[in-house]
Design an enzyme around this catalytic site. Sequence first.
Site, PDB file in Angstrom:
ATOM      1  CG  HIS A  88     -25.269  28.320 -39.773  1.00 26.74           C
ATOM      2  ND1 HIS A  88     -25.944  28.052 -40.799  1.00 26.74           N
ATOM      3  CD2 HIS A  88     -24.042  28.283 -40.327  1.00 26.74           C
ATOM      4  CE1 HIS A  88     -25.335  28.072 -41.957  1.00 26.74           C
ATOM      5  NE2 HIS A  88     -24.166  28.363 -41.650  1.00 26.74           N
ATOM      6  CB  CYS A 108     -23.989  31.535 -43.476  1.00 30.51           C
ATOM      7  SG  CYS A 108     -22.546  30.921 -43.427  1.00 30.51           S
ATOM      8  CD  GLU A 165     -29.212  28.003 -39.392  1.00 25.67           C
ATOM      9  OE1 GLU A 165     -28.894  29.028 -38.643  1.00 25.67           O
ATOM     10  OE2 GLU A 165     -28.533  27.488 -40.233  1.00 25.67           O
TER      11      GLU A 165
HETATM   12  N1  GLN Z   1     -20.513  29.626 -48.977  1.00 19.63           N
HETATM   13  C1  GLN Z   1     -20.118  30.691 -48.072  1.00 19.63           C
HETATM   14  C2  GLN Z   1     -19.088  30.421 -47.305  1.00 19.63           C
HETATM   15  O1  GLN Z   1     -18.354  29.579 -47.417  1.00 19.63           O
HETATM   16  C3  GLN Z   1     -21.564  30.613 -47.022  1.00 19.63           C
HETATM   17  C4  GLN Z   1     -21.519  29.257 -46.481  1.00 19.63           C
HETATM   18  C5  GLN Z   1     -22.940  28.816 -45.459  1.00 19.63           C
HETATM   19  O2  GLN Z   1     -23.913  29.683 -45.955  1.00 19.63           O
HETATM   20  N2  GLN Z   1     -22.828  28.386 -44.740  1.00 19.63           N
HETATM   21  O3  GLN Z   1     -18.428  31.283 -46.753  1.00 19.63           O
END
Ligand code: GLN
Length: 548
Positions: free
Chosen positions: A510, A384, A512
């Site tokens: 994600h 992310c 994970e």
């Molecule tokens: N802050 C980033 C976004 O909103 C990444 C979010 C995250 O790592 N879950 O796109």
Amino acid sequence: MSDSTKYIFVTGGVTSSLGKGIISASLAKLLQARGHSVTIQKLDPYINIDPGTLNPYEHGECYVTNDGAETDLDLGHYERFLNVPTSQANNVTTGRIYQSVIEKERKGEFLGKTVQIIPHITDEIKRRIKMLGQSGEYDIVITEIGGTVGDIESLPYVEAVRQMLWENREDCLVIHLTLVPFLSAAGELKTKPTQHSVKQMLELGVQPDILVCRTEHHLDDSIRRKIALFCNVVPTSVIESMDVSTIYEVPLLMQQEKLDTEVLRKLHLPDNGEPELNEWKDFLSRLKKPKNKVKIALVGKYVELKDSYKSISEAFEHAGAANECKVELKWIHSAKISDDSIEEKLGDVDGILVAPGFGSRGIDGKIEAVKFARENGIPFFGICLGMQVAVIEFARNVIGWHDAHTAEIERDSTHPVIDLMEEQKSIKNLGGTMRLGAYECELKEGSRVFDAYKQKDIEERHRHRFEFNSAYLQDFEYNGMLATGKNPKTGLVEVVEIPNHPWFVGAQFHPEYKSTVEKPHPLFIAFVNAAIKQKEKFAQKSDSKVNS
Ligand code: GLN
């Protein structure tokens, strides 16, 4: 209650952090391994609608389900143990309960009545508990009540449990988790805190059926009898829960203590033989007897509280076991990485993971960590925000756009390589408004990610507002960073990689959240495997230096 579902409530006494989530998940595992369909629900007594707006320092990681619910991290344990997805219905907070009741009141659904905690709030709590049972999908619903009995916040929940017991004692069971501390000065285990916490339950009208006693020393027969006598349970219902080296051992420990048979007996369910735990035991033996060891840096800004990255560290446990390798995590605070410290921080690791996150704190350190991994050929995995900083680093240091940034931090960059998603532009509220939950992704054949998943069409969970800015895609691909996973409907870039590097993958989703004991995640397996190869390569290089 008209359905035949059995309801098990898990409450906690004496202190927080006794591991109600792990006990609930372990019991669920044992019952599932005996052929029952089981789900676990967490009731959280705080007023936030969900943990999505909470700082990870408050309650650790925010776990995301397939249906896009932002939930308590215990749901991650439930999925990792049971290998069955959870949903919004599995996590309910006081905020959500009050919100529904107040919405009904505004619609006039209470027909002029005074709206009160009893019966309206408790009815709403019971409705949320029974909803899972009435779905017809589960034989057993385990409901974990967050907090500690005696807290003002948990009173309505304990009252709802009391009412459910009163309505149908036959199909309900209460397990109370307590602490039996060892006083070294007296050289004795002490049962008084347990007695007091059960007394507190009794004052609220709930007699626990089973006591799970967390302890650092074995409970002998006399202690068990004493607890049973004073807490009004049979001695076989006093279950010892000793500290263990890994949470994945707890189901076996609970089986040894016969928690599952005691539960079946009390719920009048047949006890037909042993639970089938072969796969689980295989996993445990691989976890406990690794043939290899690698060190992986986890670079994030919440590393002081390891629960902030719970799903990631557990995914490494699963992937490590799959590779018969112990993964030692080196927790590195991204704000502490600088040009001067980078060699000391990252010079000895076999892989670097840059974690998800929000906001500007520590972002420069994350970019430095990516650069170090890219330039030194160290396996890299960005998740992310970790993927987004990999894109920024590549834009700045390979393409040469020195001001490239994410619009999350620098609104006026001339190269916003990570930009706000179109559908996010009109959103003002913070809670529950990100791109959340499972989305499809199509992988490019021949890529590292395709090699890992061994399939083209995958589905992964998201939690973000910003995305790769496709206006720049050609420049990235021309310079050697490829988009190897895209959303088939919108074309959004979900995965980037650098083929000209031993293993460099950034995922907008994600992975994970989907790693479980029985299904370790393919990307984590591939990343750990790349780290093992990196370590071997390094060892060969050092050998040849010594021999030359
Ligand atoms: N802050 C980033 C976004 O909103 C990444 C979010 C995250 O790592 N879950 O796109």
